[in-house]
Design a protein around this motif. Structure first.
Motif, short mmCIF file in Angstrom:
data_model
loop_
_atom_site.label_atom_id
_atom_site.label_comp_id
_atom_site.label_asym_id
_atom_site.label_seq_id
_atom_site.Cartn_x
_atom_site.Cartn_y
_atom_site.Cartn_z
N GLY A 1 6.09 12.09 -13.51
CA GLY A 1 4.99 11.68 -12.64
C GLY A 1 4.82 12.64 -11.50
O GLY A 1 5.78 12.93 -10.77
N ALA B 1 4.87 11.12 -4.76
CA ALA B 1 6.30 10.81 -4.89
C ALA B 1 7.00 11.86 -5.75
O ALA B 1 8.01 12.44 -5.34
N VAL C 1 7.01 16.48 -15.20
CA VAL C 1 6.14 16.13 -16.31
C VAL C 1 5.03 15.20 -15.82
O VAL C 1 5.30 14.13 -15.27
N GLY D 1 -1.88 12.74 -8.30
CA GLY D 1 -1.88 11.28 -8.37
C GLY D 1 -3.01 10.65 -7.57
O GLY D 1 -4.06 11.27 -7.34
N PHE E 1 -4.90 6.37 6.60
CA PHE E 1 -4.54 5.62 7.81
C PHE E 1 -3.18 6.04 8.29
O PHE E 1 -2.38 6.50 7.49
N VAL F 1 -0.52 -2.13 1.18
CA VAL F 1 -1.37 -1.08 1.78
C VAL F 1 -2.81 -1.53 2.00
O VAL F 1 -3.56 -0.88 2.72
N TYR G 1 -5.73 -0.01 4.34
CA TYR G 1 -6.79 0.86 3.82
C TYR G 1 -8.15 0.24 4.06
O TYR G 1 -9.14 0.93 4.25
N GLN H 1 -11.17 1.94 5.97
CA GLN H 1 -12.49 2.07 5.35
C GLN H 1 -13.56 1.50 6.27
O GLN H 1 -14.66 2.06 6.40
N LEU I 1 -2.29 -3.18 -5.77
CA LEU I 1 -1.58 -2.20 -6.58
C LEU I 1 -0.78 -2.94 -7.64
O LEU I 1 -0.02 -3.85 -7.31
N ARG J 1 1.91 0.13 -13.68
CA ARG J 1 1.26 0.88 -14.77
C ARG J 1 1.36 0.05 -16.05
O ARG J 1 2.39 -0.59 -16.28
N ASP K 1 1.94 0.94 -18.94
CA ASP K 1 2.99 1.35 -19.87
C ASP K 1 4.39 1.24 -19.26
O ASP K 1 5.34 1.83 -19.76
N GLY L 1 8.60 6.13 -5.02
CA GLY L 1 7.19 5.79 -4.85
C GLY L 1 6.81 4.44 -5.40
O GLY L 1 7.63 3.53 -5.55
N LYS M 1 3.63 0.79 -1.85
CA LYS M 1 3.98 1.25 -0.51
C LYS M 1 3.01 2.34 -0.08
O LYS M 1 2.31 2.91 -0.92
N ASP M 2 3.00 2.61 1.22
CA ASP M 2 2.07 3.62 1.72
C ASP M 2 2.67 5.01 1.56
O ASP M 2 3.81 5.16 1.10
N THR N 1 6.49 6.21 0.73
CA THR N 1 6.64 6.86 -0.57
C THR N 1 7.38 8.19 -0.41
O THR N 1 8.32 8.48 -1.16
#
Ligand SMILES: Cc1cc2nc3c(=O)[nH]c(=O)nc-3n(C[C@H](O)[C@H](O)[C@H](O)COP(=O)(O)OP(=O)(O)OC[C@H]3O[C@@H](n4cnc5c(N)ncnc54)[C@H](O)[C@@H]3O)c2cc1C
Ligand SMILES: Cc1cc2nc3c(=O)[nH]c(=O)nc-3n(C[C@H](O)[C@H](O)[C@H](O)COP(=O)(O)OP(=O)(O)OC[C@H]3O[C@@H](n4cnc5c(N)ncnc54)[C@H](O)[C@@H]3O)c2cc1C
Lengths: 449, 650
Positions: A20, A24, A42, A50, A59, A280, A284, A288, A370, A373, A375, A413, A419-420, A424
């Motif tokens: 990844g 992170a 990888v 990311g 922020f 987060v 955020y 915004q 959040l 993933r 997978d 991460g 996490k922010d 991270t």
């Protein structure tokens, strides 16, 4: 003073595998590589970066995300000790700490990394130019079938989307593929095949990050029905100066004047199975709201919330500043969003006033949480890593968030929990420290005196 | 001289607001410019190759890149020069993105300004001198200041990586605040189970030297080669000789409030610094011991059957060398007496959260029984944000842990005192970490009542303490009596950090905690190279985040140790000793303590490892004896002339 004797461990391959390439994975790679150990990084996508690459400002200090990220990406790309593999996925891991045997599938890019100059002529020539929704721009912007995810991508090389390119889906593209003709260095190769390589690594850092909660799972918010109901990350692209609208906040060509933000969409919500807080979104959203206020000073901005969780360094101060910008904080999330003519109606119960409200809006931004993933299970199985109840990778103990139940495998991460960026980055350096404790066993140094 | 000029489009970032072709053509017109080109991304591999090819084929000897800020890619382009065999400092960057395209809307004028910046860069390029960075050996050792969980973990990681560590703690015992907690959120494990094994590991690690009752007195040097003077307070009770019989404690006539139990229990002047059998060797609190006031008492020394007490011992100063430093000095607890309206110093039934931890801890003064004034409280109020999110006491920030530790304490209460009524008064509930929301849920499920609106006042009525405030949800005032009120006191910057800050010359954030050098991407580094931050000294945080940061700080601090050397940037100040009269004005303006007077030659000298090339000294020097390499007066004046010429052109 003599150091404790350091014995050479024959079974420590002095290589770290980092899975990844978000912030992170990048930070962990740099921290390990700077110590002189080899890193194989990888990344599944054609570029590292990311989610952070997609953000507009960050922020609470509002530095532009790509401005602070790009130098790091460049550093990773140029580091002599980091071997970067993009468009690649780890498919198998055998062995144990000191000697993991790793299989990596390199998916075809259909562009020769050595020949591509990143000149953009191919994308300009592509018959599908500006027709395909750009993943990076969350579908708000369009790209070609041969493209670069964003201008600062590392490596700065084009890639062909095998699901859209006519050559790859239909076997032909007009008389001859225009991209190939346009390319001055003959870099395009439709015959590239995926290949699998194997390598050895002493330690592994998992930094696969997070996904966004699918706001379609809350149908009452009309995310799928109304084009002016956006998710948090979509708004980031809309707001970004380098985004598809160059940062003008318009819906159908009209500047928005009334904006409602909805907190905790897919977080702290048992009805969708996510009891946890995403950590987060409060911040955020406040960010915004501030960005809209800056661009459209007369906009009426409302934030519907449950609790405002501005807990990090400088966060409460930022929250205070945005309150003073006349952003209205309304306690109580809406129960429903619907359309009346062209206007969105946001309906809910204000728990402070103890009465129901109906807010009109030109734009609604859902602070989507959040989530793990999709997978995670699969990757976890491959690595022998369990996940915790909410689906993120499980740390060794609640307070030891870097180590895992498997020796030699570490977490960094958002793959461990939302996490922010500062948290991270700190955790990623932590993962690097733990990894290097192992890797150091492979070295002897003559520093004793 | 042959100069090459390279103008970057930065995609559309520059090209949209600056006519890059016009700027390139303009550059071509300069007499000494051999070649000028533009390209979409100069920083990309093909862009870099373009420059390298030209250096080779055109024999260029100076390069000007007109692109983004040098903070982005100066290093990239310096590498390009190095790879081509040119001195890397033969490069000048004209920042036509941040200083031009991003800030000006008028394309014509932005293009003119870009031309001016390029001419200035060309003018300076003529005068660039070759510079070489030096390498210096390092001491493969770290100094960790503060022995809370953050410092302990950082020391363990560094030790495990094979480097020597000095862990300096001012208290007699390690463990910081954590050792005083009862159980920890979110899973209510015993704090001792977490911290004790780590303390043992640190004490027994062959690479780690633990120095308790010690403080840093002075620090000199720079990354790779620091020297610290550590003041080691005397241990009047010899740890090897003492058998822990405790007779000394019995004879001691002095009683005083103890800090360890947050003032809940009286202790003698000679006392055991940690309860629960962590240590059996007593220490002496010099501030209250009569011997150290007027020498009127030496009963403990006399009574000791092992003659293990030596009141004549003196503190010592030890010098240690270290390559890197980690600051892990933690936090203090907000002083609740500052909120007079909450009655903390008036009523026994108003306590602070740390006191609650001690009262519920098996190693605490009541052996874990929550008893207030001889009674088990039946109704208990927890009050959030005492000293946090409160501008009236100067703390605007959120203390990050109080919401969750209150949920933990409320849950503990509802479990251990099932008949009690527990109410939490809050502003927002910030249970954000992994498993924290679930803890909050569980507390609510167990019957803990959450009421939005913290009390503005606490007063006594009969046997109860009464909270008065406004319920924000009901929109009504409340007055509710309780047997016990627990104030969730926030985390404040530690007092010990203040003196350390001055020693290390570290900046603080507006909230008073140590400041990291970049809030997002370098959260563990400080403005001083080689000095790093771990734990709550940087800002409030829970144990999980503290540990992650401690591991991270260990990584940052071991990087140069692994590298075995440091590179010294040649862009630093230098002194013309023929002109310098040693007046010392420069020393006063230097933020990094890089300038010193050579007492014999009466001229200033520069510590090249400390100088950051900020330019403060050379502008302050009244005689013009100091200049900054790469920014010498003639180089800067050449730029100024070129810019003025540009004005004339228009
Ligand atoms: C709308 C929004 C706004 C935000 N704003 C801010 C802000 O202003 N400030 C702030 O501090 N934080 C902000 N955040 C949080 C921030 O995005 C995260 O802290 C950060 O991006 C986490 O980085 P990461 O590397 O852990 O994960 P990611 O960014 O998700 O990176 C993970 C990487 O791993 C790759 N990967 C995944 N699986 C695999 C696999 N199996 N094999 C190979 N590669 C894989 C992915 O392609 C990706 O490149 C925001 C988040 C959102 C959603
Ligand atoms: C009431 C309360 C309950 C809590 N409950 C929990 C919980 O349940 N779970 C959780 O995760 N977190 C909890 N926390 C937070 C937790 O206490 C902190 O995260 C943790 O203690 C921080 O550790 P630290 O090492 O950064 O700081 P500290 O524990 O403050 O340690 C710093 C150390 O440095 C030493 N020091 C200071 N200055 C100097 C100097 N100049 N020279 C030498 N040494 C120095 C100090 O003596 C101290 O030993 C709680 C906090 C409070 C107040």
């Amino acid at each position: 003073m003599a150091l404790a004797a350091r014995k050479i461990e024959p079974h420590m391959v002095p290589v770290a595998l980092v899975i990844g390439g978000g912030i992170a994975g990048m930070q962990a790679s740099l921290d390990i590589a700077d110590k002189g150990f080899k890193v194989v990084l990888v990344e599944r996508e054609p570029t590292i970066g990311g989610h952070m690459a997609q953000l507009d400002k960050t922020f609470p200090t509002l530095d532009c995300s790509s401005c602070i990220l790009t130098p790091k990406m460049v550093e990773v790309g140029a580091h002599p000790k980091i071997e970067l593999m993009t468009c690649s996925e780890v498919t198998d891991v055998q062995g144990e700490v000191g000697d993991f045997r790793v299989s990596i599938r390199k998916n075809p890019r259909y562009v020769d990394l050595n020949k591509c100059t990143g000149c953009n002529l191919c994308a300009e020539a592509c018959v599908q130019r500006n027709r395909i929704p750009s993943e990076f721009d969350m579908g708000i912007g369009k790209r070609s079938a041969i493209y670069i995810p964003f201008p600062q991508a590392v490596p700065q090389k084009y890639v062909i989307d095998p699901n859209c390119c006519f050559m790859l889906t239909k076997g032909k593209c007009g008389k001859e593929p225009k991209c190939q003709k346009a390319c001055g260095t003959n870099a395009i190769d439709f015959k590239q095949k995926e290949e699998t390589i194997t390598l050895q690594a002493g330690v592994i850092v998992v930094a696969t990050g997070y996904d966004h909660f699918d706001a379609g799972l809350k149908p009452e918010y009309g995310y799928e029905r109304y084009e002016n109901v956006l998710s948090g990350i979509e708004f980031e692209r809309l707001c970004s100066a380098s985004g598809p609208t160059k940062g003008t906040i318009e819906i159908n060509g009209k500047e928005v004047k009334r904006v409602v933000f909805v907190q905790c969409v897919g977080s702290r919500d048992k009805t969708v199975g996510n009891e946890y807080c995403s950590r987060v979104c409060c911040m955020y959203t406040i960010k915004q709201a501030h960005l809209i206020h800056e661009k459209i000073p007369d906009a009426k901005i409302t934030i519907c919330y449950m609790d405002v969780r501005a807990f990090g360094k400088g966060y409460e101060e930022f929250y205070d500043r945005v309150q003073r910008e006349k952003v209205v904080f309304r306690r109580g999330n809406p129960s429903e969003i619907y359309k009346q003519g062209e206007t969105l109606m946001v309906r809910g119960e204000d728990t402070l006033l103890g009465e129901s409200y109906e807010e009109e809006a030109d734009l609604v931004v859902l602070a989507t949480g959040l989530v793990p993933r999709d997978d995670t299970q699969q990757v976890g199985k491959m690595l022998g890593l369990p996940h915790s109840s909410e689906g993120f990778f499980k740390e060794f103990e609640t307070k030891e968030t870097v180590a895992t139940s498997r020796e030699g495998i570490f977490l960094a991460g958002c793959c461990q929990s939302p996490k922010d960026i500062p948290d991270t980055v700190a955790q990623a350096s932590g993962a690097a420290a733990m990894a290097c404790i192992h890797l150091a066993k492979a070295r002897t140094r003559g520093t004793e005196s | 001289m042959k100069i090459g000029v390279y103008v970057c489009h930065c995609g559309i970032n520059i090209a949209e607001h600056v006519d890059v072709k016009a700027v390139t053509d303009f550059a071509k017109g300069h007499p000494q410019v051999a070649i000028a080109r533009d390209y979409t991304y100069m920083c990309s591999d093909p862009g870099q190759e373009l420059i390298m090819r030209d250096i080779e084929t055109e024999h260029l000897d100076r390069i000007v890149v007109a692109a983004c800020s040098p903070t982005m890619h100066e290093r990239t382009f310096r590498n390009v020069l190095s790879k081509s065999g040119l001195n890397p400092y033969f490069l000048e960057i004209a920042n036509i993105r941040e200083q031009c395209s991003w800030v000006h809307g008028d394309r014509g004028k932005a293009t003119e300004k870009a031309k001016d910046l390029v001419s200035a860069a060309i003018a300076k390029a003529h005068l660039l001198e070759p510079l070489r960075s030096q390498e210096k050996g390092i001491i493969p050792t770290s100094l960790v200041i503060g022995g809370g969980i953050a410092g302990i973990q950082a020391a363990l990681d560094i030790g495990a990586s094979g480097f020597e560590v000095y862990l300096v703690e001012k208290n007699p015992v390690l463990g910081g605040h954590l050792i005083r907690l009862n159980r920890t959120f979110p899973h209510l494990e015993e704090a001792a189970q977490l911290i004790r094994p780590k303390i043992e590991a640190v004490l027994s690690h062959p690479n780690i030297h633990v120095m308790t009752l010690s403080e840093v007195k002075a620090i000199e040097g720079a990354i790779g080669n620091f020297t610290a003077e550590i003041r080691r307070m005397a241990r009047y009770v010899d740890e090897d000789e003492c058998d822990g019989c405790g007779e000394c404690i019995e004879v001691c006539p002095v009683e005083r409030m103890d800090n360890f139990d947050y003032g809940l229990k009286k202790h003698k002047a000679i006392y055991l610094p940690a309860p629960g059998g962590d240590t059996t060797t007593p220490v002496i609190d010099c501030a209250s011991c009569l011997h150290f006031q007027d020498k009127s008492c030496d009963r403990c020394e006399k009574v000791c059957p092992k003659s293990a007490i030596h009141l004549a011992r003196k503190e010592e100063v030890e010098k240690i060398d270290a390559g890197t430093i980690i600051v892990a000095t933690g936090h203090d607890i907000f002083d609740a007496t500052k909120k007079t309206e909450l009655g903390y110093d008036q009523y026994d039934a108003v306590i602070t959260a740390p006191q609650f931890e001690r009262l519920t801890s098996p190693s605490g003064p009541t052996e874990g029984n929550l008893v207030i004034g001889g009674m088990v409280p039946k109704s208990i109020a927890f009050i959030h944000c005492v000293g946090s999110r409160d501008k009236s006491v100067g703390n605007e920030y959120c203390s990050r842990v109080c919401c969750t530790y209150t949920a933990k304490q409320a849950l503990w209460t509802s479990k251990h005192l099932p008949d009690s009524e527990v109410t939490v008064f809050y502003i927002d509930v910030r249970t954000f970490g992994k498993g924290y929301e679930e803890l909050y849920e569980e507390a609510q499920k167990r019957g803990v009542i959450y009421r939005k609106g913290v009390p503005s006042e606490i007063f006594r009525r009969g046997e109860k303490v009464v909270l008065r405030g406004e319920d924000a949800l009901l929109g009504q005032p409340y007055e509710q009596g309780f047997d016990l009120a627990v104030l969730a006191t926030g985390l404040v910057p530690s007092e010990g950090a203040q003196s350390l800050r001055a020693l290390l010359k570290l900046p603080l954030s507006p909230d008073g905690f140590f400041m990291e050098v970049h809030p997002k991407l370098r959260p563990l580094d400080t403005a001083a190279d080689g000095i790093f931050l771990a734990g709550t000294c940087q800002g409030p945080k829970d144990i999980a985040d503290t540990l992650a940061q401690a591991h991270g700080a260990a990584s940052r601090a071991t990087t140069v140790l692994f590298q075995g050397k440091v590179a010294i940037d040649p862009v630093i100040a230098f002194i013309d000793e023929d002109i310098c009269s040693g007046c010392g004005i420069c020393e006063q303006v230097c933020e990094y303590a890089a300038l010193n007077l050579d007492p014999y030659r009466r001229v200033m000298t520069i510590n090249t490892a400390l100088c950051k090339g900020c330019g403060a000294c050379n502008s302050a020097c009244p005689a013009g004896a100091i200049s900054l390499r790469h920014f010498k007066p003639d180089q800067i004046m050449a730029q100024v002339h070129a810019l003025c010429l540009g004005r004339g052109r228009q």
